[in-house]
Design an enzyme around this catalytic site. Sequence first.
Site, PDB file in Angstrom:
ATOM      1  N   ASN A 243       0.249   9.060 -37.862  1.00 23.27           N
ATOM      2  CA  ASN A 243       0.016   8.054 -36.822  1.00 23.27           C
ATOM      3  C   ASN A 243       0.426   8.661 -35.483  1.00 23.27           C
ATOM      4  O   ASN A 243       1.610   8.816 -35.205  1.00 23.27           O
ATOM      5  CB  ASN A 243       0.846   6.798 -37.130  1.00 23.27           C
ATOM      6  CG  ASN A 243       0.813   5.787 -35.993  1.00 23.27           C
ATOM      7  OD1 ASN A 243      -0.053   5.846 -35.122  1.00 23.27           O
ATOM      8  ND2 ASN A 243       1.756   4.858 -36.000  1.00 23.27           N
TER       9      ASN A 243
ATOM     10  N   LYS B  80       0.046   7.469 -32.489  1.00 20.52           N
ATOM     11  CA  LYS B  80       0.414   6.516 -31.428  1.00 20.52           C
ATOM     12  C   LYS B  80      -0.288   6.924 -30.123  1.00 20.52           C
ATOM     13  O   LYS B  80      -1.410   7.411 -30.190  1.00 20.52           O
ATOM     14  CB  LYS B  80       1.936   6.438 -31.280  1.00 20.52           C
ATOM     15  CG  LYS B  80       2.610   6.223 -32.638  1.00 20.52           C
ATOM     16  CD  LYS B  80       4.070   5.903 -32.564  1.00 20.52           C
ATOM     17  CE  LYS B  80       4.617   5.708 -33.973  1.00 20.52           C
ATOM     18  NZ  LYS B  80       6.007   5.270 -33.990  1.00 20.52           N
TER      19      LYS B  80
ATOM     20  N   HIS C 127       1.049  -2.840 -36.979  1.00 16.75           N
ATOM     21  CA  HIS C 127       2.182  -1.913 -36.839  1.00 16.75           C
ATOM     22  C   HIS C 127       3.321  -2.621 -36.102  1.00 16.75           C
ATOM     23  O   HIS C 127       3.076  -3.459 -35.225  1.00 16.75           O
ATOM     24  CB  HIS C 127       1.726  -0.674 -36.068  1.00 16.75           C
ATOM     25  CG  HIS C 127       2.752   0.415 -36.043  1.00 16.75           C
ATOM     26  ND1 HIS C 127       3.816   0.387 -35.174  1.00 16.75           N
ATOM     27  CD2 HIS C 127       2.895   1.527 -36.794  1.00 16.75           C
ATOM     28  CE1 HIS C 127       4.572   1.462 -35.390  1.00 16.75           C
ATOM     29  NE2 HIS C 127       4.036   2.167 -36.368  1.00 16.75           N
TER      30      HIS C 127
ATOM     31  N   GLU D 158       5.121  -1.811 -33.753  1.00 14.30           N
ATOM     32  CA  GLU D 158       5.039  -1.718 -32.291  1.00 14.30           C
ATOM     33  C   GLU D 158       4.041  -2.727 -31.733  1.00 14.30           C
ATOM     34  O   GLU D 158       4.213  -3.253 -30.641  1.00 14.30           O
ATOM     35  CB  GLU D 158       4.697  -0.273 -31.876  1.00 14.30           C
ATOM     36  CG  GLU D 158       5.914   0.636 -32.023  1.00 14.30           C
ATOM     37  CD  GLU D 158       5.606   2.083 -32.340  1.00 14.30           C
ATOM     38  OE1 GLU D 158       4.472   2.541 -32.128  1.00 14.30           O
ATOM     39  OE2 GLU D 158       6.529   2.785 -32.820  1.00 14.30           O
TER      40      GLU D 158
ATOM     41  N   GLU E 268       7.395  -0.172 -43.303  1.00 10.10           N
ATOM     42  CA  GLU E 268       8.079   0.596 -42.260  1.00 10.10           C
ATOM     43  C   GLU E 268       9.182  -0.258 -41.649  1.00 10.10           C
ATOM     44  O   GLU E 268       8.914  -1.049 -40.733  1.00 10.10           O
ATOM     45  CB  GLU E 268       7.100   0.978 -41.149  1.00 10.10           C
ATOM     46  CG  GLU E 268       5.964   1.869 -41.578  1.00 10.10           C
ATOM     47  CD  GLU E 268       5.341   2.541 -40.365  1.00 10.10           C
ATOM     48  OE1 GLU E 268       5.383   3.768 -40.293  1.00 10.10           O
ATOM     49  OE2 GLU E 268       4.847   1.832 -39.476  1.00 10.10           O
TER      50      GLU E 268
ATOM     51  N   GLY F 235      11.195   6.293 -35.638  1.00 13.43           N
ATOM     52  CA  GLY F 235      11.500   7.084 -34.455  1.00 13.43           C
ATOM     53  C   GLY F 235      12.966   7.406 -34.254  1.00 13.43           C
ATOM     54  O   GLY F 235      13.368   7.821 -33.169  1.00 13.43           O
TER      55      GLY F 235
ATOM     56  N   SER G 133      10.589   7.730 -39.739  1.00 10.20           N
ATOM     57  CA  SER G 133      11.289   9.021 -39.700  1.00 10.20           C
ATOM     58  C   SER G 133      11.026   9.907 -40.926  1.00 10.20           C
ATOM     59  O   SER G 133      11.929  10.568 -41.420  1.00 10.20           O
ATOM     60  CB  SER G 133      12.783   8.808 -39.483  1.00 10.20           C
ATOM     61  OG  SER G 133      13.000   8.193 -38.223  1.00 10.20           O
TER      62      SER G 133
HETATM   63  P1  PGA Z   1       8.093   7.908 -37.036  1.00 12.38           P
HETATM   64  O1  PGA Z   1       6.990   6.753 -36.844  1.00 12.38           O
HETATM   65  O2  PGA Z   1       7.635   8.748 -38.208  1.00 12.38           O
HETATM   66  O3  PGA Z   1       8.065   8.678 -35.748  1.00 12.38           O
HETATM   67  O4  PGA Z   1       9.387   7.246 -37.309  1.00 12.38           O
HETATM   68  C1  PGA Z   1       6.385   6.134 -37.951  1.00 12.38           C
HETATM   69  C2  PGA Z   1       5.469   5.031 -37.490  1.00 12.38           C
HETATM   70  O5  PGA Z   1       5.814   4.313 -36.553  1.00 12.38           O
HETATM   71  O6  PGA Z   1       4.372   4.828 -38.075  1.00 12.38           O
END
Ligand code: PGA
Length: 257
Positions: free
Chosen positions: A10, A12, A93, A95, A165, A171, A211
């Site tokens: 992903n 982003k 997601h 976010e 998630e 992150g 992560s």
């Molecule tokens: P990350 O993000 O691997 O950077 O923690 C995962 C995601 O938000 O899909």
Amino acid sequence: MFLKPVVIGNWKMHKTAKEASAFIQGIKKAGTLSSPIYLSVPYTSIAACSEVAKNLIVIGAQNFYPMPQGAYTGEISAQMLKEAGARFVLVGHSERRRLFGETNDFIREKVHYALKEGLTPVVCVGETLEERKVLGAEETIKRQILGSLNGMTAAQFSSILIAYEPAWAIGTGVSAPLEAIESMHSVIRKIIFDSWGSQAAVALNILYGGSVNEQNAAILLNISNVDGLLVGGASLEVQKFATLLSNINILTEKGKG
Ligand code: PGA
């Protein structure tokens, strides 16, 4: 329908179309893939990526608006994504939920619309630390799943993916503890079993995200009920992502076969 493990990068809001194509060329040069990998890229990179991807690299989007067309300034339709080459789309997601106010009801509309259009929805669920404290992780996830998948038939569970998630692990550089992942993935499968029956529960692939990196990918895939990974930060650099894929035996690096 999906070959396990299902690994989705992903991106982003990262990479211009040029950078995105270069990344895909880089992955192809890095080695040989033995099963499909999935990249969820910004809208402007979908066409360019689909052009160069082919051979086991599947391109998808990160969001869309569930209407065929109309006065929705700034939005993009499933048809537009498909014509550009997208085969799947992330939905809900954390976010999008947190920064853009997406609700379970809205996410459910998107899930049904994507299914109708033949675009695989990757439905993301996950609790924040606050929700974990107030409602508990299990109850939060149950509400998200029942709210965003209501109306689905059991047979449709082979045509979607669920990504668990926990927002508090995204992150941060540290994935959720293995026991927490194991327990939540089994909770998710049980929720599906209880509401849609065993056919749906068996067909469904559940991904973990938060992560994931080249060091922990293989360990995470060993957890029961973890059928794949959703990878953010560690999918942005060719070498990092190639190492991750090689550590889970999806990619044989050149010269190391
Ligand atoms: P990350 O993000 O691997 O950077 O923690 C995962 C995601 O938000 O899909």
